[in-house]
Design a protein around this motif. Sequence first.
Motif, PDB file in Angstrom:
ATOM      1  N   ILE A 279       1.014  -0.761   0.085  1.00  0.00           N
ATOM      2  CA  ILE A 279      -0.299  -0.112  -0.051  1.00  0.00           C
ATOM      3  C   ILE A 279       0.993   1.422   0.149  1.00  0.00           C
ATOM      4  O   ILE A 279       0.563   2.198  -0.308  1.00  0.00           O
ATOM      5  CB  ILE A 279      -0.805  -0.171   1.320  1.00  0.00           C
ATOM      6  N   ILE A 280       1.736   1.470   1.245  1.00  0.00           N
ATOM      7  CA  ILE A 280       2.757   2.105   0.377  1.00  0.00           C
ATOM      8  C   ILE A 280       3.586   2.637  -0.532  1.00  0.00           C
ATOM      9  O   ILE A 280       3.261   4.013  -0.949  1.00  0.00           O
ATOM     10  CB  ILE A 280       4.277   2.294   1.954  1.00  0.00           C
ATOM     11  N   GLN A 281       3.824   1.827  -1.400  1.00  0.00           N
ATOM     12  CA  GLN A 281       4.480   1.608  -2.573  1.00  0.00           C
ATOM     13  C   GLN A 281       3.750   2.453  -3.643  1.00  0.00           C
ATOM     14  O   GLN A 281       3.635   3.074  -4.580  1.00  0.00           O
ATOM     15  CB  GLN A 281       4.942   0.539  -3.400  1.00  0.00           C
ATOM     16  N   LEU A 282       2.175   1.599  -3.372  1.00  0.00           N
ATOM     17  CA  LEU A 282       0.999   2.362  -4.136  1.00  0.00           C
ATOM     18  C   LEU A 282       0.629   3.907  -4.128  1.00  0.00           C
ATOM     19  O   LEU A 282       0.354   4.104  -5.444  1.00  0.00           O
ATOM     20  CB  LEU A 282      -0.462   1.023  -4.297  1.00  0.00           C
ATOM     21  N   ALA A 283       0.575   3.449  -2.989  1.00  0.00           N
ATOM     22  CA  ALA A 283       0.120   5.294  -2.703  1.00  0.00           C
ATOM     23  C   ALA A 283       1.142   5.839  -2.811  1.00  0.00           C
ATOM     24  O   ALA A 283       0.561   7.416  -3.712  1.00  0.00           O
ATOM     25  CB  ALA A 283       0.034   5.484  -0.958  1.00  0.00           C
ATOM     26  N   ARG A 284       2.352   5.917  -2.965  1.00  0.00           N
ATOM     27  CA  ARG A 284       3.380   6.527  -3.254  1.00  0.00           C
ATOM     28  C   ARG A 284       3.359   7.110  -5.161  1.00  0.00           C
ATOM     29  O   ARG A 284       3.751   7.924  -5.942  1.00  0.00           O
ATOM     30  CB  ARG A 284       5.034   6.199  -3.187  1.00  0.00           C
TER      31      ARG A 284
ATOM     32  N   TYR B 196      -8.317   0.350  -1.931  1.00  0.00           N
ATOM     33  CA  TYR B 196      -8.437  -1.156  -2.092  1.00  0.00           C
ATOM     34  C   TYR B 196      -8.745  -1.557  -4.123  1.00  0.00           C
ATOM     35  O   TYR B 196      -8.391  -3.202  -4.259  1.00  0.00           O
ATOM     36  CB  TYR B 196      -9.909  -1.682  -1.588  1.00  0.00           C
ATOM     37  N   ASP B 197      -9.361  -0.795  -3.948  1.00  0.00           N
ATOM     38  CA  ASP B 197      -9.507  -1.702  -5.251  1.00  0.00           C
ATOM     39  C   ASP B 197      -8.937  -1.616  -6.266  1.00  0.00           C
ATOM     40  O   ASP B 197      -8.323  -2.529  -7.378  1.00  0.00           O
ATOM     41  CB  ASP B 197     -10.565  -0.032  -6.445  1.00  0.00           C
ATOM     42  N   LEU B 198      -7.638  -0.920  -5.765  1.00  0.00           N
ATOM     43  CA  LEU B 198      -6.167  -0.960  -6.871  1.00  0.00           C
ATOM     44  C   LEU B 198      -4.905  -1.796  -7.011  1.00  0.00           C
ATOM     45  O   LEU B 198      -4.673  -3.193  -7.233  1.00  0.00           O
ATOM     46  CB  LEU B 198      -5.316   0.650  -6.671  1.00  0.00           C
ATOM     47  N   ILE B 199      -5.132  -2.392  -4.899  1.00  0.00           N
ATOM     48  CA  ILE B 199      -4.443  -3.963  -4.506  1.00  0.00           C
ATOM     49  C   ILE B 199      -5.353  -4.826  -4.936  1.00  0.00           C
ATOM     50  O   ILE B 199      -4.420  -6.508  -5.333  1.00  0.00           O
ATOM     51  CB  ILE B 199      -4.329  -3.460  -3.019  1.00  0.00           C
ATOM     52  N   THR B 200      -6.422  -4.931  -4.492  1.00  0.00           N
ATOM     53  CA  THR B 200      -6.707  -6.137  -4.887  1.00  0.00           C
ATOM     54  C   THR B 200      -7.950  -7.101  -6.490  1.00  0.00           C
ATOM     55  O   THR B 200      -7.412  -7.816  -6.901  1.00  0.00           O
ATOM     56  CB  THR B 200      -8.663  -6.064  -4.615  1.00  0.00           C
ATOM     57  N   GLY B 201      -7.557  -5.188  -7.103  1.00  0.00           N
ATOM     58  CA  GLY B 201      -7.435  -5.876  -9.369  1.00  0.00           C
ATOM     59  C   GLY B 201      -6.221  -6.659  -9.175  1.00  0.00           C
ATOM     60  O   GLY B 201      -6.014  -7.496  -9.737  1.00  0.00           O
ATOM     61  N   ILE B 202      -5.075  -6.151  -8.850  1.00  0.00           N
ATOM     62  CA  ILE B 202      -3.786  -6.769  -8.891  1.00  0.00           C
ATOM     63  C   ILE B 202      -4.119  -8.172  -7.949  1.00  0.00           C
ATOM     64  O   ILE B 202      -3.469  -9.572  -8.803  1.00  0.00           O
ATOM     65  CB  ILE B 202      -2.434  -5.841  -8.088  1.00  0.00           C
ATOM     66  N   GLN B 203      -4.112  -8.414  -7.225  1.00  0.00           N
ATOM     67  CA  GLN B 203      -4.109  -9.396  -6.813  1.00  0.00           C
ATOM     68  C   GLN B 203      -5.422 -10.795  -6.952  1.00  0.00           C
ATOM     69  O   GLN B 203      -4.796 -11.691  -7.354  1.00  0.00           O
ATOM     70  CB  GLN B 203      -4.762  -9.349  -5.060  1.00  0.00           C
ATOM     71  N   LYS B 204      -6.341 -10.347  -7.893  1.00  0.00           N
ATOM     72  CA  LYS B 204      -7.455 -10.696  -8.106  1.00  0.00           C
ATOM     73  C   LYS B 204      -7.323 -11.145 -10.256  1.00  0.00           C
ATOM     74  O   LYS B 204      -7.592 -11.738 -10.852  1.00  0.00           O
ATOM     75  CB  LYS B 204      -8.468 -10.014  -8.639  1.00  0.00           C
ATOM     76  N   GLY B 205      -6.579  -9.767 -10.588  1.00  0.00           N
ATOM     77  CA  GLY B 205      -6.396 -10.690 -11.972  1.00  0.00           C
ATOM     78  C   GLY B 205      -6.424  -9.487 -13.126  1.00  0.00           C
ATOM     79  O   GLY B 205      -6.878  -9.726 -14.006  1.00  0.00           O
ATOM     80  N   VAL B 206      -7.339  -8.277 -12.132  1.00  0.00           N
ATOM     81  CA  VAL B 206      -7.673  -7.724 -12.868  1.00  0.00           C
ATOM     82  C   VAL B 206      -7.229  -6.478 -13.839  1.00  0.00           C
ATOM     83  O   VAL B 206      -8.202  -5.020 -14.812  1.00  0.00           O
ATOM     84  CB  VAL B 206      -9.613  -7.292 -12.688  1.00  0.00           C
TER      85      VAL B 206
ATOM     86  N   ASP C 141      -0.293  -6.088 -13.661  1.00  0.00           N
ATOM     87  CA  ASP C 141       0.445  -6.347 -12.442  1.00  0.00           C
ATOM     88  C   ASP C 141       2.087  -5.621 -12.803  1.00  0.00           C
ATOM     89  O   ASP C 141       2.683  -5.605 -13.977  1.00  0.00           O
ATOM     90  CB  ASP C 141       1.276  -7.614 -11.843  1.00  0.00           C
ATOM     91  N   THR C 142       2.257  -4.066 -12.521  1.00  0.00           N
ATOM     92  CA  THR C 142       3.656  -3.978 -13.353  1.00  0.00           C
ATOM     93  C   THR C 142       4.569  -3.904 -12.195  1.00  0.00           C
ATOM     94  O   THR C 142       5.987  -3.818 -12.821  1.00  0.00           O
ATOM     95  CB  THR C 142       2.975  -2.285 -13.791  1.00  0.00           C
ATOM     96  N   LYS C 143       4.305  -4.570 -11.254  1.00  0.00           N
ATOM     97  CA  LYS C 143       5.430  -4.755 -10.250  1.00  0.00           C
ATOM     98  C   LYS C 143       6.147  -6.467 -10.144  1.00  0.00           C
ATOM     99  O   LYS C 143       6.704  -6.199  -9.497  1.00  0.00           O
ATOM    100  CB  LYS C 143       4.999  -4.495  -8.850  1.00  0.00           C
ATOM    101  N   GLY C 144       6.339  -7.047 -10.698  1.00  0.00           N
ATOM    102  CA  GLY C 144       6.009  -8.370 -10.291  1.00  0.00           C
ATOM    103  C   GLY C 144       5.755  -9.443  -9.169  1.00  0.00           C
ATOM    104  O   GLY C 144       6.670 -10.059  -8.619  1.00  0.00           O
ATOM    105  N   TRP C 145       4.358  -8.590  -8.445  1.00  0.00           N
ATOM    106  CA  TRP C 145       3.735  -9.101  -7.467  1.00  0.00           C
ATOM    107  C   TRP C 145       3.100 -10.297  -7.184  1.00  0.00           C
ATOM    108  O   TRP C 145       3.463 -11.130  -6.268  1.00  0.00           O
ATOM    109  CB  TRP C 145       3.359  -8.681  -7.356  1.00  0.00           C
ATOM    110  N   VAL C 146       2.465 -10.818  -8.715  1.00  0.00           N
ATOM    111  CA  VAL C 146       2.151 -11.697  -8.844  1.00  0.00           C
ATOM    112  C   VAL C 146       2.434 -13.213  -9.150  1.00  0.00           C
ATOM    113  O   VAL C 146       3.479 -12.755 -10.142  1.00  0.00           O
ATOM    114  CB  VAL C 146       0.090 -11.437  -9.576  1.00  0.00           C
ATOM    115  N   VAL C 147       2.217 -14.207  -8.496  1.00  0.00           N
ATOM    116  CA  VAL C 147       2.907 -15.052  -9.165  1.00  0.00           C
ATOM    117  C   VAL C 147       1.674 -16.087  -9.465  1.00  0.00           C
ATOM    118  O   VAL C 147       0.640 -16.661  -8.811  1.00  0.00           O
ATOM    119  CB  VAL C 147       3.589 -15.913  -7.867  1.00  0.00           C
TER     120      VAL C 147
END
Length: 345
Positions: free
Chosen positions: A260-265, A323-333, A336-342
């Motif tokens: 969240i710190i990274q996404l907020a920045r 919330y929309d941003l991080i859950t969107g990355i987690q759910k694949g919608v 993911d520009t940071k390589g966080w998803v496996v």
Amino acid sequence: MLGGESDERYGKMDWNNLGFHVIPTDYMYIMKSNADGTFSDGAIIPFGTFQINPNSSVLNYGQGLFEGMKAYRREDGGVQIFRPEQNALRMQMGADRLLMPSPSVHQYVDAVKQVIRANIRWVPPYGKGSLYVRPLLFGSGSVLGISPAPQCTFLIYTNPLSNFYQGTSTSLSLLVDEKLPRAFPGGTGGIKNISNYSPVFQVVKEAKAKGFSDVLFLDAVEHKYVEEVSSCNAFIVKDNVILTPPATGTILPGVTRNSIIQLARDLGYQAEECKFSVDELLEADEVFCTGTAVGISAVGRATYKEKRVDFKTGEDTLTQKLYDLITGIQKGVVEDTKGWVVNIQ
């Protein structure tokens, strides 16, 4: 557990009403340390009870850690997890503090992948929830005196959960506790030690009986600086500034917190790890919590010494945007520009 009982339970699953309670799945993963402190020969086995010696260090002295992650079903049917290597590194940090050997990052992530694949049918359909993944590391070897165990066990099990927390659609009501600290300098508040949590059971139970969602704890020295909620990190928002207490020993370095710190920045906000007082909390525009279980969840109100303050919630908030941003990355919608998803499959 496999066979008729497991299949019958799976056949009765109501994915629309999962809730937040124990639902055993098919398999778990187990691996034990060798004499030299390394781990090897891990295996997927049927989920169920297992034997542990009464002299084990975890039973007698609480030598144990846990982690928590979630596997999500994408719209295309695939399954993915979020930043598992960070959980592996945090477990290693905790293991160093409790004098336990720990799996390598590769071993940890590989084991997580194995246990999710073995329980893949238990990953809820897209949008219905997630498969919670619970890795444990504990002293299973026998001891008598106060000393670390000669052998440790790494265990992972899974449990499907609903989307219990929904950004700002449901907000938390927090009671700020001015007397009982959650963590002390020099203690184990900065790691996911299993013994960190039971000491707050009573105060949280009492708060919930009064209608609060949870308890927000203050520092153990001056009793005025915000630290954590019982199981998640806390943030405040004031204008363009976002603050969360620094992870300097009494604050758990949450994976969601860091993300969240990274996404907020990235969104142009001044997001900082900085001490802030309960008075600053009460003057905030927005307050939210982060963690694996809660994701990112808005705080609608906080009560301190009988003074209740309401915070901004709803669609037009930074909390909802994050919330929309991080859950969107987690759910694949969201990409993911940071390589966080496996990807699991």
